[in-house]
Design an enzyme around this catalytic site. Structure first.
Site, short mmCIF file in Angstrom:
data_model
loop_
_atom_site.label_atom_id
_atom_site.label_comp_id
_atom_site.label_asym_id
_atom_site.label_seq_id
_atom_site.Cartn_x
_atom_site.Cartn_y
_atom_site.Cartn_z
N ARG A 46 1.01 -1.23 0.06
CA ARG A 46 0.00 -0.08 0.02
C ARG A 46 1.00 1.17 -0.01
O ARG A 46 2.20 1.12 -0.04
CB ARG A 46 -0.84 -0.04 1.05
CG ARG A 46 -0.67 -0.86 2.24
CD ARG A 46 0.48 0.00 3.47
NE ARG A 46 0.11 1.49 3.48
CZ ARG A 46 0.97 2.35 3.74
NH1 ARG A 46 2.48 1.99 3.74
NH2 ARG A 46 0.77 3.65 3.94
N GLY A 47 0.16 2.44 -0.17
CA GLY A 47 0.96 3.67 -0.20
C GLY A 47 1.08 4.13 -2.03
O GLY A 47 1.50 2.94 -2.44
N ALA A 48 0.72 5.15 -2.18
CA ALA A 48 0.70 5.60 -3.45
C ALA A 48 1.97 5.20 -4.26
O ALA A 48 2.00 4.26 -5.61
CB ALA A 48 0.35 7.26 -3.76
N ARG A 89 -6.91 -0.43 -6.83
CA ARG A 89 -7.54 0.56 -6.04
C ARG A 89 -7.73 1.92 -6.73
O ARG A 89 -6.73 2.14 -7.70
CB ARG A 89 -6.45 0.85 -4.85
CG ARG A 89 -6.53 -0.32 -3.85
CD ARG A 89 -5.76 -0.01 -2.69
NE ARG A 89 -6.41 0.84 -1.54
CZ ARG A 89 -5.54 1.40 -0.62
NH1 ARG A 89 -4.40 1.27 -0.71
NH2 ARG A 89 -6.36 2.12 0.05
N GLN A 196 -2.17 2.37 9.94
CA GLN A 196 -0.87 2.54 9.34
C GLN A 196 0.03 3.27 10.09
O GLN A 196 1.35 3.07 9.77
CB GLN A 196 -1.18 3.41 7.76
CG GLN A 196 -1.68 2.29 6.95
CD GLN A 196 -3.42 2.43 6.70
OE1 GLN A 196 -4.06 3.03 8.15
NE2 GLN A 196 -4.04 2.24 5.66
N ASP A 237 -2.09 10.84 -1.92
CA ASP A 237 -2.43 9.68 -3.08
C ASP A 237 -2.58 10.22 -4.42
O ASP A 237 -2.48 9.64 -5.48
CB ASP A 237 -3.54 8.95 -2.33
CG ASP A 237 -3.09 8.06 -1.34
OD1 ASP A 237 -3.22 8.42 -0.23
OD2 ASP A 237 -2.91 6.74 -1.63
O1 MRU Z 1 -4.76 3.10 2.24
P1 MRU Z 1 -3.01 3.41 2.09
O2 MRU Z 1 -2.30 2.57 3.42
O3 MRU Z 1 -2.64 2.95 0.87
O4 MRU Z 1 -3.13 4.96 2.14
C1 MRU Z 1 -1.82 5.45 2.13
C2 MRU Z 1 -1.52 6.92 2.25
O5 MRU Z 1 -2.56 7.59 2.33
C3 MRU Z 1 -0.41 7.39 1.99
O6 MRU Z 1 -0.24 8.77 3.12
C4 MRU Z 1 0.11 7.97 0.67
O7 MRU Z 1 -0.28 6.95 -0.18
C5 MRU Z 1 1.28 8.39 0.41
S1 MRU Z 1 2.53 7.26 0.41
C6 MRU Z 1 3.88 8.03 0.27
#
Ligand code: MRU
Length: 345
Positions: A46-48, A89, A196, A237
């Site tokens: 996860r994470g963009a 996603r 997270q 994101d």
């Molecule tokens: O649902 P997630 O855990 O994928 O959400 C992640 C976030 O909101 C992060 O802050 C975002 O993706 C930036 S990661 C460098």
């Protein structure tokens, strides 16, 4: 690098299963599209930025058994797999960006023999991974002009090494400051419902020796009022052309609290997170998650059976709350109508 979140093994993807952290650091192998889609949707990865890398590498892994297929069949598989991965996603634009980039390569080399095309796609996916690592470093460096000695930095969710192939985005700012001996102190919001901040941000900062204090989401205002927080830095994101920023649910509330307390609110993100095709935050699709993530969390039921639940995974912070963007093209300040142009390619 704080942690190797995702890696390519020549024919398949290896990555940390983030749902098991911090209890256990278990690596899993991904070979097929259904496996990668499941891993993305259940937040094993996860994470963009990491989602973009996972999409590109997952596509190459799934195409590995098709290296001897005739070109037409290979292309059919490519289109099928790319189509399934890019919608796994919806909010983080990096996933679609990475799949689009792979599609461009496939289009440009339509005449190539299948094995050679597979190798070209593998090369492209590895470039996406390497470039992300580089961008993280630059993001961290771009923040140093505003991060002072002993700064208290509040962050929300996890925008660290676990969300990228390098230092992270928001946490890159803390890692580089730490390297420079600035003795920064990070406050990590717990980040309900999937924690997270509590499970991932605290874990990777502790592994790296960066000072971190965990707070529940509802302690943010009190922590700011106490005077412990000098700045907020979060990831993103998707950032619309006007600077409106989608990030983990709760970010908007943190931005409002920061404004009330006179604390600057910064967003750290690579150019791959900026979506110039989306004019404002109103156009950003917001993922909704299963009610069980709110009612059951990580243990016993915490709500009556059958209760109605609303669970958006992200919210949009209007650009007017953002004091600046830390990016791989430097520190970008308002007015964003002009400053964000540095990121257009
Ligand atoms: O649902 P997630 O855990 O994928 O959400 C992640 C976030 O909101 C992060 O802050 C975002 O993706 C930036 S990661 C460098």
């Amino acid at each position: 690098m704080p942690v190797e979140t995702i890696a390519w093994e020549g024919s398949h993807v290896r990555m940390i299963d983030q749902t098991l952290l911090p209890g256990a650091k278990v690596e899993i192998e991904i070979r097929t599209v259904p496996e990668m889609v499941e891993a993305i949707q259940s937040l094993r990865i996860r994470g963009a930025p990491a989602l973009g890398i996972a999409g590109a590498l997952g596509l190459v892994a799934a195409l590995t058994p098709h290296r001897d297929d005739p070109p037409n069949t290979f292309r059919e598989r490519f289109d099928e797999y790319a189509g399934a991965l890019e919608v796994a996603r919806p909010t983080a634009v990096n996933l679609k960006w990475a799949i689009d980039r792979m599609r461009q390569v496939a289009d440009q080399h339509r005449e190539m023999a299948t094995q050679a095309l597979w190798e070209r796609l593998e090369q492209e996916a590895l470039e996406i991974l390497d470039e992300d690592r580089e961008m993280c470093r630059k993001i961290g460096e771009s923040a140093q002009q505003v991060i002072l000695e002993n700064a208290g930095i509040l962050t929300h969710c996890n925008a660290g090494g676990l969300a990228t192939s390098g230092y992270g985005t928001a946490l890159a700012c803390a890692y580089v400051a730490h390297e420079q001996g600035k003795n920064v102190r990070v406050f990590a919001d717990e980040t309900r419902p999937l924690l997270q901040g509590s499970r991932l941000t605290t874990w990777e900062l502790m592994e790296s020796g960066v000072d971190v204090t965990l707070i529940c989401d509802d302690m943010t205002a009190a922590t700011m009022a106490k005077g412990d927080v000098d700045m907020v830095i979060v990831g993103a994101d998707r950032i619309a052309a006007n600077g409106d920023t989608a990030n983990k649910i709760g970010t908007y509330g943190v931005a409002i609290l920061a404004k009330e307390h006179g604390i600057p609110f910064y967003v750290a993100a690579p150019r791959t997170t900026f979506d110039f095709d989306t004019p404002t935050g109103a156009g950003i699709p917001i993922e909704e998650r299963a009610s069980e993530e709110v009612t059951h969390g990580f243990g016993p039921t915490t709500a009556p059976a059958g209760v109605k639940v609303y669970s958006p995974a992200f919210d949009v912070t209007p650009a007017r709350y953002v004091a600046g963007f830390f990016t791989d093209a430097g520190f970008l300040e308002p007015p964003y109508e002009t400053s964000l142009n540095a990121l257009r390619s």
